[in-house]
Every structure is written in C-alpha cells, then in structure tokens.
Write a protein that holds these residues in place. Structure first.
Motif, PDB file in Angstrom:
ATOM      1  N   GLN A 114      40.447  18.872  12.783  1.00 41.90           N
ATOM      2  CA  GLN A 114      41.447  19.147  11.750  1.00 41.90           C
ATOM      3  C   GLN A 114      42.398  20.228  12.220  1.00 41.90           C
ATOM      4  OE1 GLN A 114      39.273  20.214   8.228  1.00 41.90           O
ATOM      5  NE2 GLN A 114      38.826  22.260   8.919  1.00 41.90           N
ATOM      6  N   ILE A 115      43.577  20.207  11.608  1.00 42.28           N
ATOM      7  CA  ILE A 115      44.611  21.188  11.919  1.00 42.28           C
ATOM      8  C   ILE A 115      45.063  21.794  10.602  1.00 42.28           C
ATOM      9  CG2 ILE A 115      46.843  21.586  13.023  1.00 42.28           C
ATOM     10  CD1 ILE A 115      46.198  18.596  14.224  1.00 42.28           C
ATOM     11  N   VAL A 116      45.117  23.117  10.569  1.00 41.75           N
ATOM     12  CA  VAL A 116      45.631  23.832   9.404  1.00 41.75           C
ATOM     13  C   VAL A 116      47.056  24.250   9.762  1.00 41.75           C
ATOM     14  CG1 VAL A 116      45.361  25.805   7.873  1.00 41.75           C
ATOM     15  CG2 VAL A 116      43.332  24.656   8.795  1.00 41.75           C
ATOM     16  N   PHE A 117      48.029  23.630   9.093  1.00 45.45           N
ATOM     17  CA  PHE A 117      49.435  23.980   9.280  1.00 45.45           C
ATOM     18  C   PHE A 117      49.800  25.005   8.221  1.00 45.45           C
ATOM     19  CE2 PHE A 117      49.109  19.757  11.087  1.00 45.45           C
ATOM     20  CZ  PHE A 117      49.952  19.800  12.187  1.00 45.45           C
ATOM     21  N   PHE A 118      50.542  26.040   8.600  1.00 49.71           N
ATOM     22  CA  PHE A 118      50.976  27.029   7.612  1.00 49.71           C
ATOM     23  C   PHE A 118      52.358  27.549   7.949  1.00 49.71           C
ATOM     24  CE2 PHE A 118      48.891  29.469  10.898  1.00 49.71           C
ATOM     25  CZ  PHE A 118      49.533  30.697  10.950  1.00 49.71           C
ATOM     26  N   ARG A 119      52.999  28.061   6.919  1.00 47.49           N
ATOM     27  CA  ARG A 119      54.334  28.620   7.086  1.00 47.49           C
ATOM     28  C   ARG A 119      54.410  29.970   6.397  1.00 47.49           C
ATOM     29  NH1 ARG A 119      59.873  27.063   4.605  1.00 47.49           N
ATOM     30  NH2 ARG A 119      61.063  28.770   5.467  1.00 47.49           N
ATOM     31  N   PRO A 120      54.487  31.038   7.202  1.00 49.52           N
ATOM     32  CA  PRO A 120      54.667  32.348   6.596  1.00 49.52           C
ATOM     33  C   PRO A 120      56.028  32.419   5.900  1.00 49.52           C
ATOM     34  CG  PRO A 120      54.234  32.510   8.971  1.00 49.52           C
ATOM     35  CD  PRO A 120      54.447  31.077   8.649  1.00 49.52           C
TER      36      PRO A 120
END
Length: 182
Positions: free
Chosen positions: A46-52
C-alpha cells in the motif's frame, strides 16, 4: 436584601458552555492522536499519499495511475491505496506534469507526498517518495472526502479503512449437533 438572579445566570452559562467545551476538548484530542494506518492485506502493498498545506492551497493534486484518477489531494489531505506488488507509475498534472514510479512490495507500506510549487499561471504539482516520519510530522491531516476519490478501485474508502483497522471478522464456529449419536 440579597439578589440571587446573577448566581442562577452564572450556573446557566456554565451549563450551556459545558457541551461546547467538551466538544472543543474532543476536537483537540483528535488532532493530537496519530492517524491509524492499517497493515496492507496479505500479499499486497500500500501507498499512503498525502499533501501538506502550504502554497497552492486552492490547487488540487489529482493522482492518476494508467490514466485513471485514484484520488485528488487537497491541502492537508491523505489517502491510502492498496496495490498489487510490482512497478506502479503515478502522475499529477496542472500546467505541468510530474510522474512518480514506485516498486511496491507485498506487505509493505510506502509514503508519497504531493506539494504544489510555483508555476507560471497555476501551481505545479510535485510528487515524490516520502517517509512515515514526514507523514507523521504533517499537522492536521484528514482523509480525503469520498467525492474526491476516483470511480474505480484505488483509494480506500473510510469504511474500508475502519474495517481493516478492526481486524479480520471473527470466524463463526459451527453449531454442535442437537442430538449427538452414541
């Protein structure tokens, strides 16, 4: 002669303020609790994508794979994508395009960050590998809204994340026969 109405008013104000105070405390506690990321399903990654937050607050970072939208990342948002092991290529695009290739391994969680950089007309997305430390260090992240997720498989919906965190469903035992044979 003593006047007692102000004391009643103070009690009334305190009584009225108590639910709001409790709600504010609960909200503050939720901010300080770390985000729970479930383990990937067996045999998958799995990949956790995030945007600060930061520059380009109004510009979304739409993450695509094979031309299909996985999810859009607004400022301060994240999503989790379960993926088959192997090479995956993700793209983000506004006035410019950026691509991130990741080698996903079974039973592994990876992290990816999308930031918006200065562009000519509109912000330029920048997607890159990240670490769990960077993810955990980003304040006030919230899961993306279901409306921002792509139409197909990809980003886990809130109910899927909750089910994964709850663990496997208990296995029901077969009932014992009512009339055991001697």
């Amino acid at each position: 002669m003593k006047f007692r109405k102000p004391a009643i008013a103070v009690i009334t104000l305190a009584t009225l303020a108590a639910p709001q105070f409790a709600a504010a405390q609960a909200k503050e506690k939720a901010k300080s609790e770390p985000i729970a990321i479930p383990a990937p399903p067996p045999g998958k990654g799995q990949i956790v994508f995030f945007r600060p937050g930061g520059m380009g607050f109004a510009v979304g970072c739409s993450v695509n794979e094979k031309g299909q939208k996985v999810s859009s990342l607004g400022a301060g948002k994240y999503f989790i994508m379960v993926a088959e092991p192997g090479r995956h290529e993700f793209s983000v695009k506004s006035e410019a395009k950026d691509v991130l290739a990741l080698e996903v391994e079974a039973d592994e969680t990876q992290y990816a960050s999308c930031k918006i950089k200065m562009g000519i007309m509109v912000g330029r997305p920048d997607i890159r590998p990240a670490t769990e430390v960077e993810f955990r260090g980003t304040k006030n992240l919230k899961m993306v809204d279901v409306d921002d997720m792509g139409p197909g498989e990809g980003a886990l919906r809130p109910e899927q994340v909750a089910a994964a965190l709850a663990g496997p469903a208990p296995v029901a035992e077969a009932p014992a026969p009512e009339n055991p044979q001697p």
